[in-house]
Each structure stands twice: as C-alpha cells, then as structure tokens.
Enzyme design. Structure first.
Site, short mmCIF file in Angstrom:
data_model
loop_
_atom_site.label_atom_id
_atom_site.label_comp_id
_atom_site.label_asym_id
_atom_site.label_seq_id
_atom_site.Cartn_x
_atom_site.Cartn_y
_atom_site.Cartn_z
N ASP A 21 0.87 -1.16 0.00
CA ASP A 21 0.00 0.00 0.00
C ASP A 21 0.92 1.23 0.00
O ASP A 21 2.09 1.13 0.38
CB ASP A 21 -0.89 -0.03 1.25
CG ASP A 21 -1.69 1.23 1.43
OD1 ASP A 21 -2.33 1.67 0.46
OD2 ASP A 21 -1.67 1.80 2.55
N ASP A 23 -0.13 5.09 0.80
CA ASP A 23 -0.37 6.10 1.84
C ASP A 23 -0.35 5.46 3.22
O ASP A 23 -1.16 4.59 3.52
CB ASP A 23 -1.73 6.77 1.61
CG ASP A 23 -1.81 7.50 0.27
OD1 ASP A 23 -0.75 7.70 -0.35
OD2 ASP A 23 -2.92 7.85 -0.14
MG MG Z 1 -2.79 3.17 3.61
#
Ligand code: MG
Length: 248
Positions: A21, A23
């Site tokens: 992932d 962010d």
């Molecule tokens: Mg995230």
C-alpha cells in the site's frame, strides 16, 4: 504428518513479491492531505465569514470520508451548504464537487512545494527487498499514487502500480475487495500465495486476508495492532524495518 502453515514473518523468506500500500505504508501522505485541506478551507471559510479552519476539523469532518463528503460535512459544521454538483465540475466551482476538485489542485501544489519523504524504515526495507531480488508493486486506492511516488523519489522502483486510475479503467472494486491486490500479483506473473501484502488500514488488511495472499503484514500507524490483527493481518509492526532481517 499434516503440515501446518505458519503465518509469521518466516514466510517473507519464501515469498516472491511484496505488494505495498502507499499512503501510510511507504509515505506519510496524510500530512500532505491535511495541509491541502487547510489551504482549501482557510481561504474559503474566511471569505464566507465562518470560524477559521483548525486541525481538529480534519479529524472531525474530513478524515476517512470520500472527498465530496468531507467537503459537505466541513461546510455543514459552519452552517454553510453548496449544491452537490457532479464529479466533473470545474475546480472551485460553486458546488461541493467543485470545491473538492479544487482540493486536488491544492494537494498537487503542496506536493510540488514541499515534496514528501518516504518513511525511512519503509525505504530501507524496500531497498533491501529489491537488493534481495523480490518483485515489488504498489497497490493504492489513490488517484494521486504516481505523483506521490514521484515526489518521494521512488517511482522508478515499481514496474507495477495498481492505483485508483488503474482500478477505474479496469473496473476493479477497491479495497476491502482483494481485486486490486490480485491484479498486481497477476501483472507480476505470480499467484497471491506467492505475494506478501503490506497495509496500514483495516480495509487493506481485509483485502489481503480475503485474497489468499501468502502473508498479510499490518503496519500500525495509529489504527492499533490488535485492530489490524482482528481485520486479518498475520503480523503487525510499527516500522517496516523491523522485518528487514526476515527477508531472504
Ligand atoms: Mg494506507
């Protein structure tokens, strides 16, 4: 003898790929979003004679919501209202969507002005993983993923990026559905079982769990370790560098 699958950090050594992932895992993107919202609303609220924007407003009215819902609840907190409008309204136009689209511009301006540094521990882990021969991919719901990766100076490390743009173009349901992660595995020519998912959010660890990935690593940036375990993480760390010694 029945074999027991041990879902712990030792599985990293046999994995072929690591799917990150973005962010909250590779970059502290929330800080850029928070500054972008502040830029958007400090001017707007002043122009409309409303109480000034504060950091608390982000957590109370914006955090975790789709952009246009964040705009509407922020405005409502000040007794203001705009017609909803549509997603292709011009940035700054007199609708909630227009204001939300202006926030995207503020996000880009913030990135351009201040850049973004990857989490040092994540950068070290990523570098070590590449050196050790793992395939890597980014799987992000964000439509700004490529811009964030470029600003962070790590765009060229990823051949496979499945972001909000790819998901929209390919009609892939977003997290917590596992489809975007599964697509990244497919683009790498691997089965989910051969891939490790690294996530900081409930929805992301759920996607990893439901997609039958080899290992789901939760990174606790504030959600809470037990909460991530409950949502489907096999192990939880507070800094990805803790797992560097577990790479092959
Ligand atoms: Mg995230």
């Amino acid at each position: 003898m029945t074999s027991t699958v041990t879902r712990d950090a030792s599985r990293l050594a046999t994995a072929q790929a690591i799917l990150f992932d973005l962010d909250g895992v590779l970059t502290p993107t929330v800080e850029v979003h928070m500054r972008a919202w502040e830029r958007l609303f400090s001017g707007y609220l002043a122009e409309h004679g409303a109480a000034p924007y504060t950091v608390d407003d982000y957590y109370l009215h914006i955090d975790g919501k789709p952009r246009v819902d964040g705009v509407r609840s922020m405005l409502a907190s000040r007794g203001l209202e705009l017609p909803l409008g549509t997603p292709d309204d011009a940035p700054g136009g007199p609708t909630a969507w227009g204001l939300g689209n202006l926030k995207n511009g503020e996000f880009a301006a913030e990135l351009a002005e201040h850049g973004i540094a990857p989490y040092p521990g994540s950068l070290h882990f990523l570098t070590a993983a590449l050196d050790a021969g793992y395939e890597v991919a980014v799987v992000s719901s964000s439509r700004n993923a490529v811009a964030v990766l470029e600003a962070a100076g790590i765009r060229d490390r990823f051949e496979v990026i499945v972001d909000g743009e790819v998901a929209a173009a390919e009609h892939l349901p977003g997290k917590p559905a596992p489809d975007t992660y599964q697509r990244a595995a497919e683009l790498l020519g691997l089965s989910p079982e051969e891939c490790v998912v690294v996530e900081d959010a409930h929805s992301g660890v759920q996607a990893g769990r439901d997609g039958d990935f080899g290992l789901v690593v939760g990174v606790d940036r504030g959600v809470g370790a037990q909460e991530l375990l409950d949502s489907g993480a096999d192990i939880v760390v507070t800094d990805l560098d803790e797992l560097t010694p577990a790479l092959r």
